[in-house]
Every structure is written in C-alpha cells, then in structure tokens.
Design an enzyme around this catalytic site. Structure first.
Site, PDB file in Angstrom:
ATOM      1  N   ASP A 152       0.812  -1.214   0.000  1.00 33.39           N
ATOM      2  CA  ASP A 152       0.000   0.000   0.000  1.00 33.39           C
ATOM      3  C   ASP A 152       0.851   1.272   0.000  1.00 33.39           C
ATOM      4  O   ASP A 152       1.999   1.267   0.450  1.00 33.39           O
ATOM      5  CB  ASP A 152      -0.915   0.032   1.225  1.00 33.39           C
ATOM      6  CG  ASP A 152      -1.917  -1.095   1.234  1.00 33.39           C
ATOM      7  OD1 ASP A 152      -2.187  -1.658   0.161  1.00 33.39           O
ATOM      8  OD2 ASP A 152      -2.427  -1.422   2.329  1.00 33.39           O
ATOM      9  N   LYS A 153       0.247   2.343  -0.453  1.00 29.50           N
ATOM     10  CA  LYS A 153       0.926   3.639  -0.500  1.00 29.50           C
ATOM     11  C   LYS A 153       1.536   4.006   0.851  1.00 29.50           C
ATOM     12  O   LYS A 153       2.685   4.425   0.927  1.00 29.50           O
ATOM     13  CB  LYS A 153      -0.063   4.728  -0.933  1.00 29.50           C
ATOM     14  CG  LYS A 153       0.523   6.141  -0.903  1.00 29.50           C
ATOM     15  CD  LYS A 153      -0.518   7.188  -1.289  1.00 29.50           C
ATOM     16  CE  LYS A 153       0.059   8.598  -1.197  1.00 29.50           C
ATOM     17  NZ  LYS A 153      -0.936   9.636  -1.574  1.00 29.50           N
TER      18      LYS A 153
END
Length: 299
Positions: free
Chosen positions: A136-137
């Site tokens: 994930d970011k």
C-alpha cells in the site's frame, strides 16, 4: 491501449467483476461498463460482469485510458537494497504509490524505477512494468521487481504457490492475549464503502499468521506473515481481530494518539528462490525512523 492478463489460481474464482475490482482497484460499476463495452475476455471470449471464474481460466482486460497516464521516468529517490540482471529489491518509503491508477497519474514507484533501473519486465504492460506484487501507498518496506519476463513469471509463480515468504512488522492498538495465531477469513469489497476492503462471506480466501514480538502498555508489536495476498489484507485482519494498526486512518481508530502520515506497517523481510541462480535469497530492512520513534516513546 494496454492489455493486462491474469490466470485464476485455485484460491481465486467468483464473479469476474469482484475479482477485477480487487486486482485493478476499480469500482465494480467501472468493471461492469468495461464488460459491457467488450473489453474483458475469458479464454478469448468477451464476458458479462456476472461471469463466474474457474480455476486455470485466462482473463484478459483491455485498459483504454493508459495513454493518459504519466509513465515517464522520474528522478524520485528510492533505496535499492539489491539488484542484478534479473531483479531488484526495493525498500519503498511510506507515501509512495506503487503504480498509476485510481486517480494517481504520476510520481509513483514505477516512474522512479524507469529512471533508476536499466530495464523492467513487460508482462504487466506500460502501467505496471516489473511489478510482481504491491504494498500500500502508506505501507513501507520491501518488494521485488522483475527486470525481465522470465524472472517475472518465476516470481509470480512463487507468490501463487506460497513459496515466497513475506513478513511484516506492525504496531497494533491494544494488547493481544495470544502469543501467536492464524487469521483465516474471506476478504472482499466493503459494501458500504467501495474504496475499502472488509471481511465478507462472499470474498476471496485470506490467510495471515501473526506472532507477538513485544507488548507495551496499550499496544502490541507484531510480526505478520502473508499466506495469501489480498488487497489491504493485514490491515483488514488486524481490524477484524479488534486490534487495528496504529496510524491507519482507513481501518483504525478515528482518534489517533500519534501524529502519523500513515499506518505503522513495514514489510521488513522477503525470501524467495532466485529465478536464475535457483537458490533461496533473503532480504531484510530496518523499520523507518518514524516507526522507531513511536516504539521508543512507548518504552
């Protein structure tokens, strides 16, 4: 125009709109429109959004808007832990999106890879060259990038066969009673908020092992091992057992004690068989400074 291909493994299946919504991070309504427009194929034939997938079926999706995405090289600093002619292992910083899509059109890890590496595999097309798996970011840590198609296929097969080991460290809210355990559920799109995932009865199988590293007053440092790779899997499972990850603004508590930009979740260990050397290789990296700072404050 770009074509993206998937092969359905034994733990996948279900409706194709649900499957592609997770894989592509699109809404199911967008997937339905793509099906209606004849852009989604199974075994070479166009299908409707309610098509139920079977093991070993081949799925092909035509992405029409990829020409509008910025996939040019960008001089974004990244830490390359290791690289050779076949692959590179990257320590992704928190806040960097892996590839374009879902509103992100540049300044991604892919843009950085195109600048810093001499070549990338082309299996995932122009939007996701070299990308075998994602984090994930706002999750930091290790991921492996393929430099050629043979390496990509080998690494992807190891992920599918569960022979690639991925371990994460996370600081959880509350104190876990169990020293270790396994979380096994089904994960799919949250029916109330399609941008999130949730434990649902009609989702895809998701299995996560956990082990307590250290307990603090009101918090627990845990190691998580992924046995499957669903979107937001550790974050959803942490919430499911009643101990969301500290700093997680999507799945965690609304009132956060620490001033963080994202969840304290770090992919710190990665182990796989090298595609051409045919031997096990293992990589690890320290937790980021902001993560360490929180741990020190708890001591």
């Amino acid at each position: 125009m770009e074509k993206i291909k998937f092969k359905i493994d034994q733990n996948e299946g279900g409706r194709i709109d649900v499957f592609l919504a997770e894989k592509l991070e699109y809404t199911r309504s967008r997937i339905k429109k793509m099906c209606d427009d004849g852009l989604v194929y199974v075994e070479g034939k166009p299908v409707k959004a309610n098509k139920v997938l079977k093991t070993n079926e081949n799925v092909e999706v035509i992405i029409q808007d990829c020409v509008n995405l910025d996939v040019t090289p960008e001089n974004i600093p990244i830490e390359i832990i290791y690289q050779d002619d076949d692959l590179a292992v990257i320590n992704k910083p928190q806040g960097l999106t892996v590839h374009a899509g879902n509103g992100t059109h540049g300044s991604t890890l892919v843009n950085a890879l195109l600048y810093h590496l001499d070549k990338l595999s082309g299996i995932n097309g122009v939007i996701r060259p070299g990308i075998v798996h994602r984090i994930d970011k706002n999750t930091s840590g290790l991921l492996v990038v393929a430099k050629n198609d043979n390496a990509h296929l080998s690494l992807a097969k190891q992920l599918e066969d569960k022979t690639c080991s991925r371990k994460y460290l996370a600081l959880l809210e509350g104190v876990l009673k169990e020293d270790s355990g396994r979380i096994a559920t089904f994960i799919g799109r949250n029916q109330k908020d399609r941008t999130k995932m949730a434990v649902v009865s009609d989702g895809r199988q998701a299995i996560t092992d956990f082990k307590v590293i250290k307990r603090f007053s009101g918090y627990t440092l845990c190691e998580f091992s992924l046995l499957t790779g669903r979107t937001h899997q550790i974050r959803v499972h942490a919430k499911h057992i009643g101990h969301p990850i500290v700093g997680d603004k999507e799945y965690g508590y609304k009132n956060q004690k620490f001033n963080l930009d994202g969840q304290l979740l770090h992919a710190y260990k990665l182990k796989f068989i090298h595609p051409t050397k045919n031997k096990k290789v293992e990589f690890s990296c320290e937790i980021p400074d902001y993560f360490e700072k929180v741990l020190k404050s708890l001591k």
